[in-house]
Design a protein around this motif. Structure first.
Motif, PDB file in Angstrom:
ATOM      1  N   GLY A 188       0.799  -1.233   0.000  1.00 41.32           N
ATOM      2  CA  GLY A 188       0.000   0.000   0.000  1.00 41.32           C
ATOM      3  C   GLY A 188       0.826   1.274   0.000  1.00 41.32           C
ATOM      4  N   LYS A 189       2.159   1.135   0.015  1.00 45.16           N
ATOM      5  CA  LYS A 189       2.978   2.355   0.137  1.00 45.16           C
ATOM      6  C   LYS A 189       3.986   2.529  -0.986  1.00 45.16           C
ATOM      7  CE  LYS A 189       2.405   2.931   5.056  1.00 45.16           C
ATOM      8  NZ  LYS A 189       3.018   2.990   6.360  1.00 45.16           N
ATOM      9  N   GLY A 190       3.858   1.736  -2.054  1.00 42.10           N
ATOM     10  CA  GLY A 190       4.730   1.948  -3.211  1.00 42.10           C
ATOM     11  C   GLY A 190       6.015   1.131  -3.156  1.00 42.10           C
ATOM     12  N   ALA A 191       6.728   1.175  -4.287  1.00 43.67           N
ATOM     13  CA  ALA A 191       7.988   0.429  -4.424  1.00 43.67           C
ATOM     14  C   ALA A 191       9.096   1.420  -4.738  1.00 43.67           C
ATOM     15  CB  ALA A 191       7.858  -0.589  -5.549  1.00 43.67           C
ATOM     16  N   PHE A 192      10.304   1.087  -4.286  1.00 44.99           N
ATOM     17  CA  PHE A 192      11.429   2.028  -4.386  1.00 44.99           C
ATOM     18  C   PHE A 192      12.716   1.286  -4.727  1.00 44.99           C
ATOM     19  CE2 PHE A 192       8.197   3.692  -1.646  1.00 44.99           C
ATOM     20  CZ  PHE A 192       8.116   5.037  -1.992  1.00 44.99           C
ATOM     21  N   CYS A 193      13.642   2.020  -5.380  1.00 47.93           N
ATOM     22  CA  CYS A 193      14.996   1.507  -5.550  1.00 47.93           C
ATOM     23  C   CYS A 193      15.932   2.577  -4.988  1.00 47.93           C
ATOM     24  CB  CYS A 193      15.309   1.247  -7.014  1.00 47.93           C
ATOM     25  SG  CYS A 193      17.016   0.732  -7.243  1.00 47.93           S
ATOM     26  N   ASN A 194      16.710   2.210  -3.985  1.00 50.79           N
ATOM     27  CA  ASN A 194      17.575   3.172  -3.286  1.00 50.79           C
ATOM     28  C   ASN A 194      16.795   4.447  -2.931  1.00 50.79           C
ATOM     29  OD1 ASN A 194      19.633   1.343  -3.501  1.00 50.79           O
ATOM     30  ND2 ASN A 194      20.665   2.358  -5.207  1.00 50.79           N
ATOM     31  N   GLY A 195      15.553   4.248  -2.511  1.00 53.18           N
ATOM     32  CA  GLY A 195      14.737   5.373  -2.051  1.00 53.18           C
ATOM     33  C   GLY A 195      13.981   6.102  -3.140  1.00 53.18           C
ATOM     34  N   GLU A 196      14.262   5.801  -4.422  1.00 52.37           N
ATOM     35  CA  GLU A 196      13.557   6.484  -5.528  1.00 52.37           C
ATOM     36  C   GLU A 196      12.337   5.657  -5.932  1.00 52.37           C
ATOM     37  OE1 GLU A 196      14.315   9.435  -6.962  1.00 52.37           O
ATOM     38  OE2 GLU A 196      15.856   9.590  -5.415  1.00 52.37           O
ATOM     39  N   PRO A 197      11.171   6.298  -6.142  1.00 52.74           N
ATOM     40  CA  PRO A 197       9.963   5.534  -6.489  1.00 52.74           C
ATOM     41  C   PRO A 197      10.095   4.775  -7.811  1.00 52.74           C
ATOM     42  CG  PRO A 197       9.471   7.882  -6.194  1.00 52.74           C
ATOM     43  CD  PRO A 197      10.947   7.733  -6.038  1.00 52.74           C
ATOM     44  N   LEU A 198       9.514   3.585  -7.846  1.00 44.40           N
ATOM     45  CA  LEU A 198       9.533   2.772  -9.064  1.00 44.40           C
ATOM     46  C   LEU A 198       8.167   2.795  -9.721  1.00 44.40           C
ATOM     47  CD1 LEU A 198      11.384  -0.427  -7.767  1.00 44.40           C
ATOM     48  CD2 LEU A 198      12.327   1.404  -9.195  1.00 44.40           C
ATOM     49  N   GLN A 199       8.166   2.703 -11.049  1.00 44.87           N
ATOM     50  CA  GLN A 199       6.918   2.665 -11.813  1.00 44.87           C
ATOM     51  C   GLN A 199       7.130   1.722 -12.994  1.00 44.87           C
ATOM     52  OE1 GLN A 199       3.898   4.303 -11.201  1.00 44.87           O
ATOM     53  NE2 GLN A 199       3.217   3.044 -12.913  1.00 44.87           N
ATOM     54  N   VAL A 200       6.174   0.800 -13.207  1.00 45.57           N
ATOM     55  CA  VAL A 200       6.297  -0.114 -14.340  1.00 45.57           C
ATOM     56  C   VAL A 200       6.170   0.675 -15.650  1.00 45.57           C
ATOM     57  CG1 VAL A 200       5.427  -2.152 -13.115  1.00 45.57           C
ATOM     58  CG2 VAL A 200       3.812  -0.619 -14.286  1.00 45.57           C
ATOM     59  N   SER A 201       6.580   0.023 -16.737  1.00 45.34           N
ATOM     60  CA  SER A 201       6.470   0.630 -18.067  1.00 45.34           C
ATOM     61  C   SER A 201       4.990   0.820 -18.439  1.00 45.34           C
ATOM     62  CB  SER A 201       7.150  -0.329 -19.055  1.00 45.34           C
ATOM     63  OG  SER A 201       6.513  -0.350 -20.289  1.00 45.34           O
ATOM     64  N   ASP A 202       4.693   1.825 -19.267  1.00 43.10           N
ATOM     65  CA  ASP A 202       3.292   2.011 -19.695  1.00 43.10           C
ATOM     66  C   ASP A 202       3.048   1.422 -21.087  1.00 43.10           C
ATOM     67  OD1 ASP A 202       4.576   3.776 -21.304  1.00 43.10           O
ATOM     68  OD2 ASP A 202       3.575   5.587 -20.542  1.00 43.10           O
ATOM     69  N   GLN A 203       3.998   0.629 -21.575  1.00 43.28           N
ATOM     70  CA  GLN A 203       3.863   0.030 -22.911  1.00 43.28           C
ATOM     71  C   GLN A 203       2.818  -1.102 -22.877  1.00 43.28           C
ATOM     72  OE1 GLN A 203       3.646  -0.363 -26.249  1.00 43.28           O
ATOM     73  NE2 GLN A 203       5.657   0.673 -26.200  1.00 43.28           N
ATOM     74  N   GLU A 204       1.760  -0.993 -23.664  1.00 51.26           N
ATOM     75  CA  GLU A 204       0.727  -2.039 -23.645  1.00 51.26           C
ATOM     76  C   GLU A 204       0.750  -2.875 -24.916  1.00 51.26           C
ATOM     77  OE1 GLU A 204      -2.845  -1.902 -21.815  1.00 51.26           O
ATOM     78  OE2 GLU A 204      -2.070  -0.771 -20.109  1.00 51.26           O
ATOM     79  N   ASP A 205       1.678  -2.550 -25.828  1.00 49.55           N
ATOM     80  CA  ASP A 205       1.772  -3.324 -27.064  1.00 49.55           C
ATOM     81  C   ASP A 205       2.878  -4.365 -26.890  1.00 49.55           C
ATOM     82  OD1 ASP A 205       2.111  -4.347 -29.565  1.00 49.55           O
ATOM     83  OD2 ASP A 205       2.361  -2.404 -30.582  1.00 49.55           O
ATOM     84  N   ILE A 206       2.501  -5.623 -26.867  1.00 50.20           N
ATOM     85  CA  ILE A 206       3.497  -6.682 -26.634  1.00 50.20           C
ATOM     86  C   ILE A 206       4.586  -6.661 -27.706  1.00 50.20           C
ATOM     87  CG2 ILE A 206       2.216  -8.497 -27.877  1.00 50.20           C
ATOM     88  CD1 ILE A 206       3.656  -9.575 -24.692  1.00 50.20           C
ATOM     89  N   LYS A 207       4.226  -6.216 -28.918  1.00 55.38           N
ATOM     90  CA  LYS A 207       5.221  -6.201 -30.005  1.00 55.38           C
ATOM     91  C   LYS A 207       6.296  -5.138 -29.801  1.00 55.38           C
ATOM     92  CE  LYS A 207       2.346  -8.352 -33.448  1.00 55.38           C
ATOM     93  NZ  LYS A 207       1.582  -8.249 -34.678  1.00 55.38           N
ATOM     94  N   GLN A 208       6.057  -4.239 -28.852  1.00 51.80           N
ATOM     95  CA  GLN A 208       7.056  -3.202 -28.537  1.00 51.80           C
ATOM     96  C   GLN A 208       7.714  -3.514 -27.191  1.00 51.80           C
ATOM     97  OE1 GLN A 208       7.462  -0.696 -30.787  1.00 51.80           O
ATOM     98  NE2 GLN A 208       5.820  -1.612 -32.000  1.00 51.80           N
ATOM     99  N   SER A 209       7.662  -4.781 -26.776  1.00 56.82           N
ATOM    100  CA  SER A 209       8.059  -5.116 -25.399  1.00 56.82           C
ATOM    101  C   SER A 209       9.291  -5.999 -25.338  1.00 56.82           C
ATOM    102  CB  SER A 209       6.909  -5.864 -24.707  1.00 56.82           C
ATOM    103  OG  SER A 209       5.766  -5.055 -24.643  1.00 56.82           O
ATOM    104  N   ILE A 210       9.950  -5.962 -24.179  1.00 54.87           N
ATOM    105  CA  ILE A 210      10.991  -6.949 -23.835  1.00 54.87           C
ATOM    106  C   ILE A 210      10.412  -7.802 -22.711  1.00 54.87           C
ATOM    107  CG2 ILE A 210      13.231  -7.300 -22.753  1.00 54.87           C
ATOM    108  CD1 ILE A 210      14.370  -5.049 -24.218  1.00 54.87           C
ATOM    109  N   ILE A 211      10.586  -9.100 -22.837  1.00 57.04           N
ATOM    110  CA  ILE A 211      10.042 -10.037 -21.853  1.00 57.04           C
ATOM    111  C   ILE A 211      11.196 -10.786 -21.193  1.00 57.04           C
ATOM    112  CG2 ILE A 211       8.452 -11.992 -21.505  1.00 57.04           C
ATOM    113  CD1 ILE A 211       7.134  -9.365 -22.641  1.00 57.04           C
ATOM    114  N   ALA A 212      11.160 -10.892 -19.866  1.00 62.41           N
ATOM    115  CA  ALA A 212      12.190 -11.665 -19.148  1.00 62.41           C
ATOM    116  C   ALA A 212      11.636 -13.032 -18.767  1.00 62.41           C
ATOM    117  CB  ALA A 212      12.617 -10.915 -17.892  1.00 62.41           C
TER     118      ALA A 212
END
Ligand code: IPD
Length: 276
Positions: A135-159
């Motif tokens: 409920g309080k967000g995700a961070f890396c070394n204190g900086e807020p994280l946000q997922v990519s806004d890409q919704e087209d799978i053809k423009q995506s990288i998948i791990a």
């Protein structure tokens, strides 16, 4: 209202950092490699030492809490997630550590009433501390994280990862899924060699999704919360709700991407982590 788990989370961050120091020092020495479930499921004395370091320090501060630790389970302890406060620990993503492949993570998830309250993933060699509090967000070394806004799978990288199952039928399914996803086509497929860091890459917006069949609860407990708190979604490989004990996961930036991946996965069900 005061956050009752904040003290535990602060401790998790401190002990993950300390564990990371042990890992970095150990990388300078020779590593004695042992095997667990198969010849490609590796463990070193450092994995065992780091897990004990984390468990002992938590026991001193929180004596009533329970543990699920990769090496403790390998040594025969139960893998039960009850309603009690439980620390879910992957001391080191093992194979990368053995080879000094430069993505090595300490992962600590914390669950109460079957809900992950916080997740901490320390990428030791990059010195990146990923954290999320429910409920309080995700961070890396204190900086807020946000997922990519890409919704087209053809423009995506998948791990994804290939895991440590070398049963030819399972490997065929893993390759069949990989082939289908690659040929959508996507921009690329990547493997960091650690489930925890792959999930942090989703949370950071560097890849649109990560999926795998064969991971364990300690690989993904912390990373799952980091993804969802960064705005991502979690799903089972056949769609529907993720079950952290099922050893199957899709973690994506959006429902659209997750559902598209699910369509291509040739699924199977490894024995559950909590199987008797
Ligand atoms: C493994 C790594 C690997 C993934 C396996 C995991 P471990 O963890 O995260 O990337 O493919 O499924 O079990 O055993 O090295 O801690």
């Amino acid at each position: 209202m005061a956050d009752i788990w904040q003290r535990a989370m602060d401790h998790a961050v401190a002990i993950a950092r300390k564990a990371g120091e042990v890992v970095r020092e150990a990388l300078c020495d020779d590593r004695k490699v042992m095997t667990k479930s198969s010849s490609v499921d590796l463990v070193t004395q450092t994995d065992q030492r780091v897990e004990q370091l984390i468990i002992q320090s938590v026991k001193e501060k929180f004596p009533t809490h329970r543990f699920i630790g990769e090496e403790s389970v390998a040594a025969g302890e139960a893998c039960d997630l009850t309603d009690s406060p439980t620390w879910i620990i992957d001391p080191i993503d093992g194979t990368n550590f053995v080879h000094s492949f430069p993505f090595v993570a300490v992962s600590i998830g914390f669950s109460v009433n079957n809900q992950t309250e916080f997740g901490v993933v320390y990428s030791c060699l990059e010195d990146k501390m990923f954290t999320a509090r429910r409920g309080k967000g995700a961070f890396c070394n204190g900086e807020p994280l946000q997922v990519s806004d890409q919704e087209d799978i053809k423009q995506s990288i998948i791990a994804t990862e290939f895991g440590s199952n070398r049963d030819p039928e399972a490997v065929d399914k893993i390759f069949s899924s990989l082939r289908s996803i690659l040929c959508i086509p996507v921009h690329g497929v990547r493997s960091a060699g650690t489930a925890a860091i792959n999930m942090c890459l989703v949370a950071s917006g560097c890849v649109e999704a990560y999926y795998e069949i064969g991971i364990h609860v300690w690989d993904v407990a912390a990373g799952s919360l980091i993804v969802s708190e960064a705005g991502g979604v979690l799903m089972d490989v056949e769609g529907g709700e993720v079950d952290l004990m099922s050893r199957r996961i899709v973690a994506a930036n959006s429902r659209t991407i997750a559902e598209r991946i699910v369509k291509e996965i040739d699924s199977f069900s490894p024995p559950r982590d909590d199987a008797p």
